[in-house]
Design a protein around this motif. Structure first.
Motif, PDB file in Angstrom:
ATOM      1  N   GLU A 151      25.496  12.760  -9.096  1.00 46.18           N
ATOM      2  CA  GLU A 151      25.640  12.196  -7.749  1.00 46.18           C
ATOM      3  C   GLU A 151      24.672  12.853  -6.771  1.00 46.18           C
ATOM      4  O   GLU A 151      24.054  12.173  -5.942  1.00 46.18           O
ATOM      5  CB  GLU A 151      27.081  12.389  -7.280  1.00 46.18           C
ATOM      6  N   ARG A 152      24.513  14.153  -6.902  1.00 41.63           N
ATOM      7  CA  ARG A 152      23.624  14.857  -5.975  1.00 41.63           C
ATOM      8  C   ARG A 152      22.153  14.648  -6.295  1.00 41.63           C
ATOM      9  O   ARG A 152      21.313  14.679  -5.400  1.00 41.63           O
ATOM     10  CB  ARG A 152      24.008  16.344  -5.957  1.00 41.63           C
ATOM     11  N   ALA A 203      21.109  11.708  -7.497  1.00 39.77           N
ATOM     12  CA  ALA A 203      20.915  10.349  -7.003  1.00 39.77           C
ATOM     13  C   ALA A 203      20.778  10.319  -5.494  1.00 39.77           C
ATOM     14  O   ALA A 203      19.979   9.547  -4.944  1.00 39.77           O
ATOM     15  CB  ALA A 203      22.083   9.462  -7.452  1.00 39.77           C
ATOM     16  N   ASP A 204      21.544  11.164  -4.798  1.00 39.00           N
ATOM     17  CA  ASP A 204      21.449  11.246  -3.335  1.00 39.00           C
ATOM     18  C   ASP A 204      20.042  11.635  -2.886  1.00 39.00           C
ATOM     19  O   ASP A 204      19.615  11.290  -1.784  1.00 39.00           O
ATOM     20  CB  ASP A 204      22.444  12.280  -2.792  1.00 39.00           C
ATOM     21  N   ALA A 205      19.326  12.355  -3.764  1.00 32.75           N
ATOM     22  CA  ALA A 205      17.972  12.799  -3.437  1.00 32.75           C
ATOM     23  C   ALA A 205      16.912  11.836  -3.964  1.00 32.75           C
ATOM     24  O   ALA A 205      15.714  12.145  -3.932  1.00 32.75           O
ATOM     25  CB  ALA A 205      17.733  14.191  -4.014  1.00 32.75           C
ATOM     26  N   ARG A 210      13.568  16.189   0.376  1.00 25.97           N
ATOM     27  CA  ARG A 210      13.540  16.203   1.842  1.00 25.97           C
ATOM     28  C   ARG A 210      12.128  16.416   2.359  1.00 25.97           C
ATOM     29  O   ARG A 210      11.719  15.846   3.364  1.00 25.97           O
ATOM     30  CB  ARG A 210      14.456  17.310   2.374  1.00 25.97           C
ATOM     31  N   GLU A 227      16.703   9.616 -10.238  1.00 26.10           N
ATOM     32  CA  GLU A 227      17.586   8.779 -11.050  1.00 26.10           C
ATOM     33  C   GLU A 227      18.104   9.541 -12.265  1.00 26.10           C
ATOM     34  O   GLU A 227      17.343   9.917 -13.153  1.00 26.10           O
ATOM     35  CB  GLU A 227      16.838   7.540 -11.522  1.00 26.10           C
ATOM     36  N   GLU A 232      22.990  25.041   0.176  1.00 26.64           N
ATOM     37  CA  GLU A 232      23.445  24.188  -0.917  1.00 26.64           C
ATOM     38  C   GLU A 232      23.596  24.955  -2.224  1.00 26.64           C
ATOM     39  O   GLU A 232      24.508  24.662  -3.003  1.00 26.64           O
ATOM     40  CB  GLU A 232      22.480  23.011  -1.107  1.00 26.64           C
ATOM     41  N   ARG A 286      16.368  18.899  -4.585  1.00 25.91           N
ATOM     42  CA  ARG A 286      16.807  18.185  -3.381  1.00 25.91           C
ATOM     43  C   ARG A 286      15.946  18.598  -2.188  1.00 25.91           C
ATOM     44  O   ARG A 286      15.630  17.770  -1.322  1.00 25.91           O
ATOM     45  CB  ARG A 286      18.289  18.459  -3.120  1.00 25.91           C
TER      46      ARG A 286
END
Length: 447
Positions: free
Chosen positions: A50-51, A53-55, A139, A58, A18, A135
């Motif tokens: 966006e990335r 938020a995907d993780a 995970r 906020e 990434e 990120r």
């Protein structure tokens, strides 16, 4: 050959993939800052938001001017009593002329293990590192001990009025509890010759004093004698400023840098001796002298001239701009010297001004920054240094945040990292990004 297990750390392969993809992706978003408000960072801000938020992190998007977007997010730590840490990077870049480049500056092309493009080292690489690290934490389900506040800013390459200046002035609450911060221009490999690998970690910045000089005269015909020629008065002042040799003024950070770099060259630097010749010492440090030679004194470089509109007309007004920089504690000397150099016929004022910064090099934070680099490169020699220019740390310092330059990169011999800042063919090796992610991850886990 596989890397030694103790040098891998907990970073997973997805984070390594990434950081390359994000560096390339951000480069492809043209966020050229031409100054005077001519920039639009919003597409890049939306990319990182966006990335995040995907993780599950906020993001808050903030603008002073439409299109000049900043992103701020906070990762809560496990210890509510601990001070928060700010990690910040800017999204804008300086202009690039495609015709001058080997690879198009906004292609983000990955060629032969290198990511090419404007922002590869200043500083979309660090933006991508931070994004890939947090990120990875999501995970893993990892939380750091202290709150980590992430800020992606606009307008760093101009006045920062739409970026960190706006955030510090209007949104200080988002940085509540932050006492220290890390950002660009430090912890990169500097090959000093004879196999000596230095990693300068920034603990200071010179102040910014951009000046506008103005001369008023008597307009007239170019064929006639004119003793009130504004251009002549201005040109003389500019020449005096450009030729001035500023005296050496060593700040604590620069003293520490000189002492440690000299020691690594087998030289004892007795900087407390009034007769010690610093300039002579720098001549013995080889390439490493460039890490300190621009920060041992104030500076004033003429950069722009503006006068007249026709060759046979003497204008009544002329102006010039000077890029001035000041060492910590050097403002009074700078001001008095400019008064003298400009003389009675030329006025000057600050076009843009920011304070010089200094940070302790004997602090627990600095020790952890050193340890993180040395864990992943056992041959590293970390040394303090002061940046000759400035970063968003200046604006965040108004909130009481002590700033360090820490964008870790392990670079091969012959890779002229410093030249690539604002230069042609800006690029960063993929391996350097991987190293940076591991070092940054380790530091932020232990900070």
């Amino acid at each position: 050959m596989a890397e030694a297990p103790d040098l891998l750390g907990p970073v997973d392969q997805q984070a390594l993939d990434e950081v390359v993809a994000f560096t390339s992706g951000l480069i492809r978003i043209d966020t050229t800052n031409r100054g005077g408000g001519d920039c639009r960072e919003r597409p890049a801000a939306e990319y990182v938001a966006e990335r995040l938020a995907d993780a599950g992190i906020e993001p808050t998007l903030l603008e002073r001017t439409p299109g000049r977007t900043n992103v701020v997010a906070r990762i809560p730590g496990t210890d509510p009593s601990a001070d928060a840490l700010l990690v910040h990077g800017h999204l804008d870049v300086v202009p690039a002329e495609p015709a001058d480049w080997t690879v198009h500056p906004f292609s983000g092309e990955v060629r032969d293990g290198v990511v090419w493009g404007r922002g590869a080292v200043d500083m979309k690489n660090m933006d991508a590192m931070v994004l890939s690290v947090v990120r990875g934490w999501a995970r893993e389900g990892f939380r750091p001990a202290r709150d980590i506040v992430i800020a992606y800013t606009a307008d760093e390459e101009d006045s920062a009025a739409d970026g960190s200046g706006f955030l510090a002035e209007r949104h200080a609450d988002l940085f509540e509890g932050c006492t220290e911060g890390i950002s660009e221009s430090g912890a990169f490999t500097f090959h000093a010759g004879d196999g000596l690998a230095l990693y300068p970690i920034a603990a200071g910045e010179r102040g910014t004093g951009w000046l506008k000089l103005t001369a008023e005269g008597r307009a007239g015909h170019g064929s006639k004698v004119n003793r009130e020629n504004a251009v002549s008065a201005l040109a003389a002042a500019v020449a005096r400023i450009g030729e001035h040799e500023w005296p050496i003024r060593l700040t604590p950070t620069v003293r520490a840098a000189i002492t440690e770099i000299a020691a690594l060259h087998g030289i004892t630097a007795d900087l407390d001796d009034p007769g010690f010749d610093v300039a002579q010492l720098l001549g013995k440090l080889g390439p490493a002298a460039s890490l300190v030679e621009n920060t041992i004194r104030n500076s004033s470089n003429p950069t722009m001239l503006d006068a007249g509109y026709k060759v046979n007309v003497i204008p009544g007004h002329a102006s010039a701009f000077i890029d001035g920089r000041t060492v910590h504690g050097g403002d009074e000397e700078f001001h008095a010297t400019l008064d003298r150099l400009t003389g009675p016929l030329v006025d000057w004022e600050f076009y843009h001004r920011e304070t010089a910064l200094t940070a302790p090099v004997d602090s627990p934070t600095y020790a952890k920054l050193r340890a993180a680099v040395e864990r992943f490169d056992p041959d590293a020699h970390t040394v303090p240094y002061c940046m000759s220019g400035g970063t968003d740390a200046k604006q965040f310092s108004r909130l009481g945040i002590t700033g360090y330059g820490f964008t870790p990169l392990k670079l091969p011999v012959g890779f002229d990292y410093q030249r690539l800042f604002h230069g042609v063919d800006e690029r960063v090796p993929v391996d350097a990004l991987h190293f940076g992610v591991r070092v940054l991850d380790h530091y932020l886990r232990t900070a």
